[in-house]
Motif scaffolding. Sequence first.
Motif, PDB file in Angstrom:
ATOM      1  N   ASN A 185      54.744  51.452  42.545  1.00  0.00           N
ATOM      2  CA  ASN A 185      53.430  50.760  41.496  1.00  0.00           C
ATOM      3  C   ASN A 185      52.753  49.428  41.955  1.00  0.00           C
TER       4      ASN A 185
ATOM      5  N   LYS B 158      42.685  36.378  38.823  1.00  0.00           N
ATOM      6  CA  LYS B 158      43.835  38.391  38.126  1.00  0.00           C
ATOM      7  C   LYS B 158      44.813  37.189  38.707  1.00  0.00           C
TER       8      LYS B 158
ATOM      9  N   THR C 288      52.999  46.900  33.598  1.00  0.00           N
ATOM     10  CA  THR C 288      52.171  45.637  34.892  1.00  0.00           C
ATOM     11  C   THR C 288      51.723  45.058  33.231  1.00  0.00           C
TER      12      THR C 288
ATOM     13  N   LYS D 259      49.935  50.598  43.531  1.00  0.00           N
ATOM     14  CA  LYS D 259      49.283  50.892  43.076  1.00  0.00           C
ATOM     15  C   LYS D 259      47.765  49.891  42.619  1.00  0.00           C
ATOM     16  N   VAL D 260      48.611  48.975  41.665  1.00  0.00           N
ATOM     17  CA  VAL D 260      48.049  48.288  41.211  1.00  0.00           C
ATOM     18  C   VAL D 260      46.940  46.854  42.301  1.00  0.00           C
TER      19      VAL D 260
ATOM     20  N   GLU E 205      37.879  47.024  45.229  1.00  0.00           N
ATOM     21  CA  GLU E 205      36.511  48.645  45.378  1.00  0.00           C
ATOM     22  C   GLU E 205      36.571  49.583  46.057  1.00  0.00           C
ATOM     23  N   LYS E 206      35.698  50.067  46.162  1.00  0.00           N
ATOM     24  CA  LYS E 206      35.392  51.514  46.942  1.00  0.00           C
ATOM     25  C   LYS E 206      34.694  50.582  48.382  1.00  0.00           C
TER      26      LYS E 206
ATOM     27  N   ALA F 112      45.483  48.240  44.946  1.00  0.00           N
ATOM     28  CA  ALA F 112      44.817  49.307  44.955  1.00  0.00           C
ATOM     29  C   ALA F 112      43.722  49.302  44.017  1.00  0.00           C
ATOM     30  N   GLU F 113      44.145  49.250  42.549  1.00  0.00           N
ATOM     31  CA  GLU F 113      43.590  48.912  41.822  1.00  0.00           C
ATOM     32  C   GLU F 113      42.097  47.642  41.520  1.00  0.00           C
ATOM     33  N   LEU F 114      42.552  46.619  42.332  1.00  0.00           N
ATOM     34  CA  LEU F 114      41.671  45.324  42.156  1.00  0.00           C
ATOM     35  C   LEU F 114      41.069  45.435  43.122  1.00  0.00           C
TER      36      LEU F 114
ATOM     37  N   ASN G 144      41.887  56.855  49.767  1.00  0.00           N
ATOM     38  CA  ASN G 144      41.466  57.072  48.309  1.00  0.00           C
ATOM     39  C   ASN G 144      40.157  56.874  47.670  1.00  0.00           C
ATOM     40  N   LYS G 145      39.529  55.807  48.393  1.00  0.00           N
ATOM     41  CA  LYS G 145      38.605  54.358  48.306  1.00  0.00           C
ATOM     42  C   LYS G 145      37.988  53.831  49.398  1.00  0.00           C
TER      43      LYS G 145
END
Lengths: 375, 198
Positions: free
Chosen positions: B3, B165, B174, B6-7, B13-14, B9-11, B35-36
């Motif tokens: 996890n 953040k 989260t 994943k968190v 941008e591509k 990776a979400e932070l 993926n990005k």
Amino acid sequence: MLTMNTENNIKTLIVKKPLKLDCGKTINNFPIAYETYGLLNSKKDNAILIFHALTGDQFVTGLNPITKKDGWWSYAVGPGKAIDTNKYFVICSNVIGGCMGSYGPSHKDPDNNKIFGTNFPVITINDIVNAQYNLLEYFGIDKLFSIAGGSMGGMQVLQFISNFPDKSKTVIPIATTSSHSAQNIALNELGRQAITADSNWKDGNYISNNATPGKGLAVARMAAHITYLSKKGLQEKFGRKLQEREDLKFGFDADFQIESYLRYQGSVFVDRFDANSYLYITRAMDYFDLTKQFKGNLSDAFKNTKAKFFIISFTSDWLYPTQENKDIVIALNSIGADVGFVEIESDKGHDSFLLDVPDFLNALKNFLDKSYIEN
Amino acid sequence: MKNEFKVIAELIEKNKKVLDVGCADGTLMKFLKENKNINIRGLEISKSKVQECIAKGLTVIEGNAEKDLKQFPDKSFDYVVLSQTLQAFLNPELVLSELLRVGKKAIVTIPNFGYWKVRFHLLFKGTMPVTKALPDEWYNTPNLHMCTLKDFVYFVRSRNIKIFKSLALNNLDTSIINENNLGIKNLFADLGIFLIEK
């Protein structure tokens, strides 16, 4: 401009175009002896140019038709191996100044039809790669998939990508340096002094005098051979073991196995290598200083290339130690280049890149195969 | 993939350029690359982990973050990621300042020594805490400078580092850490993820 012929199992490209050397002289109509392995695909995007080290030649793998021994990089190159000749088209040529068919000091000077000897122009790593560049033209290859080489081969890799920044997709310098160190110049000088001190060297004109400076060349090889190994490797392999005798003989025969081993290495080397070539090629290594070519900023050597670099060093290599390889990594990182680096654990010294070192061979294979998929 | 990754990776941008410091076997790098479309580089000290990254086709440099970050120019990456490693450095303060020099932003994750299970372990067992996030014994742990989420927040503030953040992780949960809930999160999160900039 280029013609090809095969004689005594040696394929030769005759380069008609003049090549201006760093020493100021120009050569033309000169031969480059080369060998290839595998097949060039129709897109011509699977070619790997391999550069050999000081005493190597174009016969990378399989049986060397001249020495009747395995090619110098047989562990790494061949069908299914790290550099897989089922997949890639491998080209390697003998360096100019060498003695396996490329233009060198045992060739005749066209001006007077006498064997060059030390009248052959002093060549540099830059001259060597500029000469080899003709192979791309000959095979019609616009861009190589990779260039690779260890030791002096690594120097050629660095010089090649600096001279021809868009001619290779990937770049693999192994166990090398961007600038020959004082220690390495000193070791080369030791070898050269051994050769020129041999009375059979005859100021470099030994061929026309039907002589061979075999003793001097053998000593040069023995000294150099020690530098290719590590203290630990030598100790483990030989220790103080005696050579076919129960006890010390209180004389100067080879009492110890290591002595016998070195004498053997020296004697077989003399059969396959030319003393003057040894002088010329070690000189080319000593003159190699890519940092100086770019006025002290090594990064500038690579600023025009988008190639992907993979640099490899070995823990026990004291001839081209990890730090000298890392200096290249640092220069590349400082310009944001795509560079990977790994130091391989090995007791086998500088020679590790030529030997069966699985971590090294796996890394080489994985880097190439994964990069080729992304190609 | 865990996890935490994943968190992280979400932070990001591509299409950014990212350096993963202490990238281990390259799991996060591979995910970001595939993926990005991230231009991703790794720095890893372990030879065997470097080999694993190479086998995944990732660009990785074998090296030590305490010595080898200095070769990267200022702000040469959009993000620099440091996952659960800050506490293992001899000089975490120096490494943190290097991360913020090399990266425009840094993402740092911290195993929380203030987590209630850690506190309970020490309080009731009286021995050094061993938990899922801190699996080693006192004598073989690589962790030299453990801290709590509160310690980290106070520290970065004192160095004028901006926190964009702060996230608290507890297994798959989260949540956002803010001024008001820091004390609670410091008790119930086993991991903190911080997006910071200097």
